[in-house]
Design an enzyme around this catalytic site. Structure first.
Site, short mmCIF file in Angstrom:
data_model
loop_
_atom_site.label_atom_id
_atom_site.label_comp_id
_atom_site.label_asym_id
_atom_site.label_seq_id
_atom_site.Cartn_x
_atom_site.Cartn_y
_atom_site.Cartn_z
N CYS A 173 0.82 -1.23 0.00
CA CYS A 173 0.00 0.00 0.00
C CYS A 173 0.84 1.27 0.00
O CYS A 173 0.33 2.35 -0.30
CB CYS A 173 -0.94 0.01 1.19
SG CYS A 173 -2.08 -1.38 1.18
N HIS B 261 -3.40 7.33 2.92
CA HIS B 261 -3.77 6.02 2.38
C HIS B 261 -5.17 5.69 2.88
O HIS B 261 -5.50 5.94 4.03
CB HIS B 261 -2.76 4.97 2.85
CG HIS B 261 -3.15 3.58 2.49
ND1 HIS B 261 -3.57 3.24 1.23
CD2 HIS B 261 -3.21 2.44 3.24
CE1 HIS B 261 -3.86 1.94 1.21
NE2 HIS B 261 -3.66 1.44 2.42
N ASN C 32 -9.95 -0.02 -0.13
CA ASN C 32 -8.49 0.06 -0.07
C ASN C 32 -7.92 -0.40 -1.42
O ASN C 32 -7.96 -1.59 -1.74
CB ASN C 32 -7.99 -0.83 1.07
CG ASN C 32 -6.47 -0.80 1.22
OD1 ASN C 32 -5.76 -0.30 0.35
ND2 ASN C 32 -6.00 -1.36 2.31
O1 UT7 Z 1 -3.70 -1.14 3.74
C1 UT7 Z 1 -2.80 -1.93 4.43
C2 UT7 Z 1 -2.99 -1.83 5.87
N1 UT7 Z 1 -4.24 -2.42 6.28
C3 UT7 Z 1 -4.91 -1.84 7.21
O2 UT7 Z 1 -4.54 -0.79 7.66
C4 UT7 Z 1 -6.13 -2.55 7.75
C5 UT7 Z 1 -6.12 -2.42 9.24
N2 UT7 Z 1 -7.22 -3.13 9.93
C6 UT7 Z 1 -8.50 -2.75 9.82
O3 UT7 Z 1 -8.87 -1.89 9.06
C7 UT7 Z 1 -9.47 -3.41 10.77
O4 UT7 Z 1 -8.75 -4.14 11.73
C8 UT7 Z 1 -10.50 -4.31 10.08
C9 UT7 Z 1 -11.52 -3.45 9.35
C10 UT7 Z 1 -9.81 -5.26 9.13
C11 UT7 Z 1 -11.27 -5.13 11.13
O5 UT7 Z 1 -11.88 -4.26 12.08
P1 UT7 Z 1 -11.67 -4.53 13.64
O6 UT7 Z 1 -12.48 -3.53 14.35
O7 UT7 Z 1 -10.20 -4.57 13.92
O8 UT7 Z 1 -12.36 -5.94 13.83
P2 UT7 Z 1 -11.71 -7.30 14.37
O9 UT7 Z 1 -10.76 -7.87 13.38
O10 UT7 Z 1 -11.23 -7.10 15.78
O11 UT7 Z 1 -13.00 -8.21 14.41
C12 UT7 Z 1 -14.12 -7.89 15.25
C13 UT7 Z 1 -15.23 -8.90 14.97
C14 UT7 Z 1 -14.76 -10.35 14.97
O12 UT7 Z 1 -15.77 -11.13 15.55
P3 UT7 Z 1 -15.66 -11.62 17.08
O13 UT7 Z 1 -14.40 -12.43 17.14
O14 UT7 Z 1 -15.60 -10.37 17.89
O15 UT7 Z 1 -16.91 -12.43 17.25
C15 UT7 Z 1 -14.63 -10.68 13.51
O16 UT7 Z 1 -14.82 -12.07 13.26
O17 UT7 Z 1 -15.76 -8.67 13.67
C16 UT7 Z 1 -15.78 -9.90 12.94
N3 UT7 Z 1 -15.64 -9.59 11.52
C17 UT7 Z 1 -16.67 -9.31 10.72
N4 UT7 Z 1 -17.99 -9.22 10.97
C18 UT7 Z 1 -18.79 -8.90 9.93
C19 UT7 Z 1 -14.48 -9.52 10.78
N5 UT7 Z 1 -14.78 -9.19 9.51
C20 UT7 Z 1 -16.14 -9.05 9.45
C21 UT7 Z 1 -17.00 -8.71 8.42
N6 UT7 Z 1 -18.35 -8.65 8.71
N7 UT7 Z 1 -16.60 -8.44 7.16
#
Ligand code: UT7
Length: 321
Positions: free
Chosen positions: A112, A248, A278
């Site tokens: 990225c 970004h 993204n």
């Molecule tokens: O560009 C390169 C760099 N990349 C980034 O900067 C991305 C950085 N990370 C992020 O943007 C975020 O971490 C995400 C958007 C990927 C995820 O958001 P989060 O608030 O960190 O969520 P999480 O990974 O902690 O997941 C929270 C919950 C989980 O469920 P449980 O374990 O709490 O029951 C996941 O399984 O959300 C669940 N989950 C989803 N639910 C519905 C993960 N993906 C999804 C989804 N829809 N698409």
């Protein structure tokens, strides 16, 4: 001698993929995607449409805006993680398409951060006097590498391309660029297949992006905070000296955290993640082009560009536009 942005361009494939459509593919919801990422929709390259195809359209628009001819360009750098082929590089393919002559042309893979890395490299060439007119592109078809059954990644990414023409000028110009990497985080974001490691497509279902999003998120917020400080200090500037943040576009919450760190209102931040998702190396030049073409960013203003991505890689550029 400075590298001045003479023109920008961008291109998005026509096909829009909405959150509602993703609800039919994986266990997700429009609400979750909007709340956790800020994304409402993203673009998907058509079948057969490659990274070079997207790059070509963005480059043509940037060259037209800059008023430069193919023969003027003496350096071409493409930031991409999703090249058309292993080789020739996408830059070589693009050079031929655009009829640029035999200028140096190469790809940079910094995920990225690819556009910031490419911009930084072109800036060094121009400052050193070894190039006078550089075409810098960020282009990706990252959706080709997604596992459409993995809700933690497939909702995040989109395809697109952005480009800028840099010209040598005694007036600023890019004021400074800063690039960094830390390969110790390879496990948090990347793929485990490749040319030398072997694709093993039948075992793994092809090349797939995997990410431990929550851990990436925390490192991204901290790291972007530090690069902002580093960039301001290198230019002996205060937060209030920056007119626009062009970040970004990975996640609206990360963008807001960086804006808070800079004590900037969201009115001074260019946001495209809602419509583009993204787009990896394409995200910063897409946002930059939108900001310029919409008339929001004007000549004489100071822009802070930043990015963070797989590697990890990160970087920033401070620009007097
Ligand atoms: O560009 C390169 C760099 N990349 C980034 O900067 C991305 C950085 N990370 C992020 O943007 C975020 O971490 C995400 C958007 C990927 C995820 O958001 P989060 O608030 O960190 O969520 P999480 O990974 O902690 O997941 C929270 C919950 C989980 O469920 P449980 O374990 O709490 O029951 C996941 O399984 O959300 C669940 N989950 C989803 N639910 C519905 C993960 N993906 C999804 C989804 N829809 N698409």
């Amino acid at each position: 001698m400075y590298a001045r942005i003479a023109g920008t361009g961008s291109y998005l494939p026509e096909r829009i993929l909405t959150n509602a459509e993703l609800e039919t593919l994986v266990d997700t919801s429009d609400q979750w995607i909007r709340d956790r990422t800020g994304i409402a929709e993203r673009r998907i390259a058509a079948e057969g449409q490659t990274t070079c195809d997207l790059a070509e359209q963005a480059a043509l628009r940037a060259m037209e805006a800059a008023g430069v001819k193919p023969a003027d360009i003496d350096l071409l750098i493409v930031g991409t993680t999703t090249p058309d082929l292993v080789f020739p590089s996408t830059a070589c393919l693009l050079q031929h398409r655009l009829g640029l002559g035999d200028c140096g042309a190469f790809d940079i893979n910094a995920a990225c951060s690819g556009f910031i890395y490419a911009l930084s490299t072109a800036d060094q060439f121009i400052r050193a006097g070894t190039a006078r007119t550089a075409l810098v592109v960020g282009a990706e078809t990252l959706t080709r590498m997604l596992d459409w059954g993995d809700r933690s990644t497939c909702v995040l990414f989109g395809d697109g391309a952005g480009a800028a023409v840099l010209v040598a000028d005694e007036q600023p110009g890019i004021l400074s660029t800063h690039i960094h990497a830390n390969g110790g985080y390879a496990d948090l974001l990347g793929t485990d297949v490749g040319v030398s490691k072997g694709f093993k497509a039948e075992e793994r279902g092809g090349v797939r992006v995997s990410m431990r999003g929550n851990e990436v998120f925390k490192v991204a917020v901290n790291t972007l905070g530090r690069i902002v400080d580093e960039t301001l200090a290198a230019n002996q500037m205060q937060k209030s000296d920056i007119d626009w943040l062009i970040p970004h576009q990975a996640n609206l919450r990360i963008i807001k955290a960086t804006a808070r760190k800079l004590q900037m209102s969201m009115e001074q931040v260019i946001v495209t993640v809602d419509r583009h998702g993204n787009t990896s190396a394409a995200s910063v030049p897409l946002a930059l082009d939108e900001a310029i073409r919409s008339g929001r960013v004007k000549r004489g203003e100071r822009l802070l560009l930043e990015a963070f991505g797989g590697g990890f890689t990160w970087g920033a550029a401070l620009i007097a536009y």
